[in-house]
Motif scaffolding. Structure first.
Motif, PDB file in Angstrom:
ATOM      1  N   SER A  18       0.638  -1.411   0.007  1.00  0.00           N
ATOM      2  CA  SER A  18       0.027  -0.085   0.011  1.00  0.00           C
ATOM      3  C   SER A  18       0.776   1.071   0.211  1.00  0.00           C
ATOM      4  CB  SER A  18      -0.850  -0.052   1.049  1.00  0.00           C
ATOM      5  OG  SER A  18      -1.134   1.252   1.836  1.00  0.00           O
ATOM      6  N   HIS A  19       1.876   1.260   0.804  1.00  0.00           N
ATOM      7  CA  HIS A  19       2.929   2.376   0.977  1.00  0.00           C
ATOM      8  C   HIS A  19       3.618   2.623  -0.507  1.00  0.00           C
ATOM      9  CE1 HIS A  19       5.558   5.011   2.956  1.00  0.00           C
ATOM     10  NE2 HIS A  19       6.637   4.495   2.317  1.00  0.00           N
ATOM     11  N   LEU A  20       4.128   1.458  -1.147  1.00  0.00           N
ATOM     12  CA  LEU A  20       4.818   1.558  -2.207  1.00  0.00           C
ATOM     13  C   LEU A  20       3.853   2.034  -3.447  1.00  0.00           C
ATOM     14  CD1 LEU A  20       6.762  -1.583  -2.717  1.00  0.00           C
ATOM     15  CD2 LEU A  20       7.568   0.635  -2.248  1.00  0.00           C
ATOM     16  N   LEU A  21       2.315   1.754  -3.423  1.00  0.00           N
ATOM     17  CA  LEU A  21       1.256   2.090  -4.481  1.00  0.00           C
ATOM     18  C   LEU A  21       0.864   3.409  -3.964  1.00  0.00           C
ATOM     19  CD1 LEU A  21      -0.320  -1.072  -4.697  1.00  0.00           C
ATOM     20  CD2 LEU A  21       1.309  -0.112  -6.409  1.00  0.00           C
ATOM     21  N   LEU A  22       1.012   3.995  -2.870  1.00  0.00           N
ATOM     22  CA  LEU A  22       0.295   5.225  -2.346  1.00  0.00           C
ATOM     23  C   LEU A  22      -1.103   5.203  -2.464  1.00  0.00           C
ATOM     24  CD1 LEU A  22       2.581   7.957  -4.286  1.00  0.00           C
ATOM     25  CD2 LEU A  22       3.011   7.074  -1.982  1.00  0.00           C
ATOM     26  N   ILE A  54      -4.960  -9.310  -0.640  1.00  0.00           N
ATOM     27  CA  ILE A  54      -3.671  -9.866  -0.126  1.00  0.00           C
ATOM     28  C   ILE A  54      -3.929 -10.732   0.783  1.00  0.00           C
ATOM     29  CG2 ILE A  54      -1.205  -9.821   0.319  1.00  0.00           C
ATOM     30  CD1 ILE A  54      -1.109  -7.314  -1.227  1.00  0.00           C
ATOM     31  N   GLN A  55      -3.720 -12.140   0.853  1.00  0.00           N
ATOM     32  CA  GLN A  55      -4.032 -12.947   2.000  1.00  0.00           C
ATOM     33  C   GLN A  55      -3.010 -14.188   1.586  1.00  0.00           C
ATOM     34  OE1 GLN A  55      -5.111 -13.138   4.951  1.00  0.00           O
ATOM     35  NE2 GLN A  55      -6.339 -14.726   5.197  1.00  0.00           N
ATOM     36  N   SER A  56      -1.982 -14.344   2.737  1.00  0.00           N
ATOM     37  CA  SER A  56      -1.177 -15.776   2.450  1.00  0.00           C
ATOM     38  C   SER A  56      -1.961 -16.795   3.383  1.00  0.00           C
ATOM     39  CB  SER A  56       0.017 -15.370   3.401  1.00  0.00           C
ATOM     40  OG  SER A  56       1.245 -14.992   2.216  1.00  0.00           O
ATOM     41  N   THR A  57      -2.025 -17.610   2.779  1.00  0.00           N
ATOM     42  CA  THR A  57      -2.815 -19.227   3.564  1.00  0.00           C
ATOM     43  C   THR A  57      -1.664 -20.073   4.385  1.00  0.00           C
ATOM     44  OG1 THR A  57      -2.889 -20.423   1.435  1.00  0.00           O
ATOM     45  CG2 THR A  57      -4.744 -19.147   1.890  1.00  0.00           C
ATOM     46  N   ILE A 301       5.215  -7.325  -5.753  1.00  0.00           N
ATOM     47  CA  ILE A 301       3.866  -7.428  -5.760  1.00  0.00           C
ATOM     48  C   ILE A 301       3.337  -6.110  -6.224  1.00  0.00           C
ATOM     49  CG2 ILE A 301       1.732  -7.615  -4.317  1.00  0.00           C
ATOM     50  CD1 ILE A 301       3.304  -9.661  -2.479  1.00  0.00           C
ATOM     51  N   ALA A 302       3.798  -5.057  -5.670  1.00  0.00           N
ATOM     52  CA  ALA A 302       3.228  -3.621  -6.227  1.00  0.00           C
ATOM     53  C   ALA A 302       3.361  -3.678  -7.726  1.00  0.00           C
ATOM     54  CB  ALA A 302       4.064  -2.724  -5.513  1.00  0.00           C
ATOM     55  N   LYS A 306       0.180  -2.683 -11.953  1.00  0.00           N
ATOM     56  CA  LYS A 306      -0.033  -1.848 -13.185  1.00  0.00           C
ATOM     57  C   LYS A 306      -0.801  -2.610 -14.103  1.00  0.00           C
ATOM     58  CE  LYS A 306       4.346  -3.033 -15.556  1.00  0.00           C
ATOM     59  NZ  LYS A 306       5.189  -3.881 -14.576  1.00  0.00           N
ATOM     60  N   ASN A 307      -1.279  -3.946 -13.823  1.00  0.00           N
ATOM     61  CA  ASN A 307      -2.107  -4.822 -14.698  1.00  0.00           C
ATOM     62  C   ASN A 307      -3.431  -4.765 -14.208  1.00  0.00           C
ATOM     63  OD1 ASN A 307       0.129  -5.812 -15.964  1.00  0.00           O
ATOM     64  ND2 ASN A 307       0.418  -7.219 -14.407  1.00  0.00           N
TER      65      ASN A 307
END
Ligand code: R5P
Length: 309
Positions: A18-22, A54-57, A301-302, A306-307
């Motif tokens: 979230s921080h990287l994507l603002l 985003i969720q790691s299982t 991930i960030a 863009k896709n």
């Protein structure tokens, strides 16, 4: 535009993304009832939005899986345009064949659930076996975190010449992974690969032995490369074998630290000098140890966002 959601399994990683994507993490709520059931509630308007969760299982796997499914259901009921799941650590990925007659093939069941609940696309990071990709009938992408780990190790061994490094797979299944890692590490294919012959005891969980080592590690820094660690047995036995065969030291590069309760302690007191890993699974405060060097996969991930238009 997309909306970014976080399950509860790895909020730290979602926050980094979230921080990287603002872009803020969208508002949602996970309620835990005293009988262990959970309920997911989406607080804002998502109608016609692309929603990325985003969720790691990771452990507790089943609870985190249910949360993932419920998020998708809640978002679809609120008429999200698409729901995209980013599952940095994909639990059950190791149960991808019937290792013994009578067993379930759990990863196939999970994939059926993801598809039928309505995910539009799934992303993960270093899935245990690339062949599992073929089971998906919805779009799927497997992100590779090894370039990030290779970069960190390169800095750590900057004074060691290439001829004094051996990349080691701790089992036969990981040879291709080790080769790709060393291509990243050295930028060319002229390097030493070694492989440990491991035998797993299928009758007892978390039991394996390192039988032999093929390849030359004598006088070299051995870098053990694996996709995940649980008990630590695979790596610890392989490290011992590398040192027995003359390696000068042993480092480890492992994407997912799916630690069993005593694994951090075992690794800290093991012969492995430094353990490089990622934040695909949230690290609990009780799992921190001195030799551990965690690198974030948030930029990888960030980059995928863009896709999402
Ligand atoms: C197995 O195929 C995996 O790549 C890992 O080597 C394994 O899951 C590690 O498990 P443990 O740490 O319990 O030996």
């Amino acid at each position: 535009m997309f909306k970014l959601f976080s399950g509860t399994s790895n909020v730290a990683l979602t926050s980094r993304v979230s921080h990287l994507l603002l872009t803020p993490i969208a508002d949602s709520e996970v309620v835990r009832f005293e009988n262990s059931e959970i309920r997911v509630h989406i607080n804002g308007d998502v109608k016609n939005s692309v929603c990325v969760l985003i969720q790691s299982t990771s452990n507790p796997t089943d609870t985190h899986l249910m949360e993932l499914f419920f998020f998708c259901d809640a978002l679809r009921r609120q008429e999200a345009k698409k729901v995209i799941g980013i599952i940095p650590y994909f639990g059950y990925a190791r149960q991808d064949v019937q290792h013994r007659p009578g067993e379930c093939v759990s990863v196939n069941v999970i994939i059926k659930f993801l598809e039928s609940i309505g995910f539009y696309k799934i992303y993960t990071v270093n899935l245990h076996d690339e062949a599992t990709e073929g089971v998906f009938s919805i779009p799927f992408k497997n992100i590779d975190a090894f370039p990030i780990l290779a970069r960190e190790i390169k800095k750590y061994i900057k004074d060691v010449t290439v001829s004094k490094v051996a990349v080691v797979s701790p089992d036969h299944g990981g040879v291709e992974r080790a080769r790709k890692f060393s291509d990243e590490l050295f930028g060319h294919q002229n390097h030493t690969i070694a492989v440990v012959e491991k035998r797993r005891d299928l009758e007892h969980i978390h039991q394996s032995v390192a039988l032999d080592l093929y390849g030359d590690v004598k006088g070299k820094v051995a870098i053990l490369v694996d996709d995940m660690i649980t008990s630590g047995g695979t790596l610890i036995h392989a490290a011992q074998l590398c040192l027995d065969r003359g390696a000068t030291k042993v480092l480890a590069a492992v994407v997912h630290h799916d630690f069993a309760p005593n694994a951090p302690k075992k690794l800290q007191s093991s012969l492995i000098e430094r353990f490089f890993t990622t934040d695909s699974i949230a690290l609990k405060s009780t799992q921190k140890f001195k030799k551990l060097h965690e690198v974030t996969i948030a930029p990888l991930i960030a980059e995928e966002f863009k896709n999402f238009v």
